[in-house]
Design a protein around this motif. Sequence first.
Motif, mmCIF file in Angstrom:
data_model
loop_
_atom_site.group_PDB
_atom_site.id
_atom_site.type_symbol
_atom_site.label_atom_id
_atom_site.label_comp_id
_atom_site.label_asym_id
_atom_site.label_seq_id
_atom_site.Cartn_x
_atom_site.Cartn_y
_atom_site.Cartn_z
ATOM 1 N N GLN A 106 -35.827 -18.864 -40.236
ATOM 2 C CA GLN A 106 -36.102 -18.755 -38.799
ATOM 3 C C GLN A 106 -34.801 -18.706 -38.006
ATOM 4 O OE1 GLN A 106 -39.202 -18.597 -37.335
ATOM 5 N NE2 GLN A 106 -38.264 -18.380 -35.329
ATOM 6 N N ASP A 107 -33.879 -19.657 -38.287
ATOM 7 C CA ASP A 107 -32.638 -19.745 -37.517
ATOM 8 C C ASP A 107 -31.761 -18.507 -37.671
ATOM 9 O OD1 ASP A 107 -33.468 -22.227 -36.714
ATOM 10 O OD2 ASP A 107 -32.059 -23.364 -37.958
ATOM 11 N N SER A 108 -31.811 -17.891 -38.832
ATOM 12 C CA SER A 108 -30.985 -16.701 -39.062
ATOM 13 C C SER A 108 -31.513 -15.477 -38.329
ATOM 14 C CB SER A 108 -30.910 -16.397 -40.560
ATOM 15 O OG SER A 108 -32.192 -16.041 -41.060
ATOM 16 N N GLY A 109 -32.789 -15.514 -37.935
ATOM 17 C CA GLY A 109 -33.410 -14.366 -37.281
ATOM 18 C C GLY A 109 -34.157 -13.450 -38.227
ATOM 19 N N LEU A 110 -34.184 -13.789 -39.525
ATOM 20 C CA LEU A 110 -34.842 -12.919 -40.506
ATOM 21 C C LEU A 110 -36.322 -12.721 -40.190
ATOM 22 C CD1 LEU A 110 -34.725 -11.382 -43.256
ATOM 23 C CD2 LEU A 110 -35.466 -13.537 -44.317
ATOM 24 N N PHE A 151 -24.874 -20.839 -50.842
ATOM 25 C CA PHE A 151 -24.470 -21.956 -49.994
ATOM 26 C C PHE A 151 -22.953 -21.911 -49.827
ATOM 27 C CE2 PHE A 151 -28.412 -23.787 -51.842
ATOM 28 C CZ PHE A 151 -29.054 -24.155 -50.678
ATOM 29 N N TYR A 152 -22.494 -22.369 -48.679
ATOM 30 C CA TYR A 152 -21.068 -22.574 -48.429
ATOM 31 C C TYR A 152 -20.828 -24.062 -48.163
ATOM 32 C CZ TYR A 152 -20.761 -17.550 -47.080
ATOM 33 O OH TYR A 152 -20.793 -16.186 -47.031
ATOM 34 N N THR A 202 -27.570 -18.885 -42.044
ATOM 35 C CA THR A 202 -27.500 -19.655 -40.802
ATOM 36 C C THR A 202 -26.058 -19.789 -40.330
ATOM 37 O OG1 THR A 202 -29.436 -20.914 -41.521
ATOM 38 C CG2 THR A 202 -28.217 -21.770 -39.639
ATOM 39 N N PHE A 203 -25.141 -20.011 -41.277
ATOM 40 C CA PHE A 203 -23.733 -20.156 -40.895
ATOM 41 C C PHE A 203 -23.202 -18.881 -40.240
ATOM 42 C CE2 PHE A 203 -19.193 -19.633 -41.879
ATOM 43 C CZ PHE A 203 -18.695 -20.726 -41.180
ATOM 44 N N LEU A 204 -23.463 -17.731 -40.850
ATOM 45 C CA LEU A 204 -22.929 -16.480 -40.314
ATOM 46 C C LEU A 204 -23.565 -16.099 -38.988
ATOM 47 C CD1 LEU A 204 -22.603 -14.325 -43.565
ATOM 48 C CD2 LEU A 204 -20.810 -15.587 -42.348
ATOM 49 N N SER A 205 -24.783 -16.589 -38.753
ATOM 50 C CA SER A 205 -25.456 -16.248 -37.499
ATOM 51 C C SER A 205 -25.057 -17.173 -36.351
ATOM 52 C CB SER A 205 -26.977 -16.285 -37.682
ATOM 53 O OG SER A 205 -27.420 -17.599 -37.978
ATOM 54 N N LEU A 210 -16.048 -23.812 -37.408
ATOM 55 C CA LEU A 210 -15.966 -24.200 -38.810
ATOM 56 C C LEU A 210 -15.532 -23.017 -39.674
ATOM 57 C CD1 LEU A 210 -19.322 -26.208 -38.971
ATOM 58 C CD2 LEU A 210 -17.019 -27.185 -38.931
ATOM 59 N N GLN A 211 -14.834 -23.333 -40.782
ATOM 60 C CA GLN A 211 -14.358 -22.315 -41.712
ATOM 61 C C GLN A 211 -14.985 -22.523 -43.095
ATOM 62 O OE1 GLN A 211 -12.129 -19.852 -40.630
ATOM 63 N NE2 GLN A 211 -12.486 -20.809 -38.627
ATOM 64 N N ILE A 212 -15.154 -21.443 -43.824
ATOM 65 C CA ILE A 212 -15.643 -21.553 -45.203
ATOM 66 C C ILE A 212 -14.496 -22.058 -46.076
ATOM 67 C CG2 ILE A 212 -16.596 -20.315 -47.185
ATOM 68 C CD1 ILE A 212 -17.639 -18.206 -45.160
ATOM 69 N N VAL A 213 -14.723 -23.181 -46.751
ATOM 70 C CA VAL A 213 -13.671 -23.749 -47.601
ATOM 71 C C VAL A 213 -14.060 -23.760 -49.076
ATOM 72 C CG1 VAL A 213 -12.624 -25.130 -45.767
ATOM 73 C CG2 VAL A 213 -14.525 -26.091 -47.078
ATOM 74 N N MET A 214 -15.329 -23.493 -49.393
ATOM 75 C CA MET A 214 -15.759 -23.384 -50.785
ATOM 76 C C MET A 214 -16.936 -22.432 -50.857
ATOM 77 S SD MET A 214 -16.197 -23.848 -54.041
ATOM 78 C CE MET A 214 -14.709 -24.789 -54.310
ATOM 79 N N GLN A 215 -16.815 -21.422 -51.698
ATOM 80 C CA GLN A 215 -17.905 -20.476 -51.918
ATOM 81 C C GLN A 215 -17.761 -19.865 -53.305
ATOM 82 O OE1 GLN A 215 -17.724 -16.623 -49.851
ATOM 83 N NE2 GLN A 215 -15.681 -17.173 -49.101
#
Length: 285
Positions: free
Chosen positions: A55-59, A125-126, A213-216, A221-226
């Motif tokens: 829902q939060d992502s808009g999908l 997940f990030y 959700t993060f990208l939307s 905040l920055q991605i530190v592990m993926q």
Amino acid sequence: MIYPFFLALVLMLLSACSQQSSQPSSATPTPESTPPATASKEAKEIVLATTTSTQDSGLLDSLLPVFEQKTGIKVKVVAVGTGQAIKLGEDGNADVLLVHARKSEDEFMEKGLGINAYDVMYNQFYIVGPSDDPAGLKQAKTAKEAMEKIAASKSSFVSRGDDSGTDKKEKSIWKEAGITPEGSWYLSSGQGMGETLQMADEKKAYTLTDEATFLSRKLGLQIVMQGDKSLLNPYGIIQVKSSSKQEEGMQLIQFFTGEEGQKLIGEFGQATYGKGLFVPDAKKR
């Protein structure tokens, strides 16, 4: 005398005309004979219990109007954590589940509560955090090592703490690391992913988030592990066995896993983010 005879004849003719005029015409129904207007048929509606990330992502805002237009079936979305969504299915308060916690999904099926379970899509997940990365997570090679660094440095970490799919994943990584997170550095939002990211941003803390959700969100905040294989985030769609709307529920599942739905899932986010936020991966379990 013939006068009485003619008078009687006239009276008989007048009586016959009066009786004929009192009969209603079959060509023009009276109000009593007009059938009542047929009430419009109530639109069909099903309940989709799902995780907040869809829902939060808009999908769902992108997919469901297409489905509703094609089928005439209205979809009522209940966006909660995966644990709560599955509970709605267990209690018979949802027709279809769209969630992301495979172990819990399998348990739901093993209890005989679901039918027609499909993989539908995945992302990752990030672990995200402040740009200065105080715990040095960018040097970590695995999610487990990243969590060890957070605990060792007692850097602030915000957990969803809501039994969602993301919360379950986070707890599994702590368990793998042999760590029970506790203390003032470990915070719980008890809310959805969007609110948890906002809290982590405000407190300059780390958190675990789903990719979409993060990208939307537009945050600091920055991605530190993926990229660690333990951070794979698959989504499943399941028909609730107790649902009284089996046909409608199956139509929704067929849309999500069919050619059109999978194409829309793969395209979602590309125009805005330069990449799809979910990877279509439909297959029956």
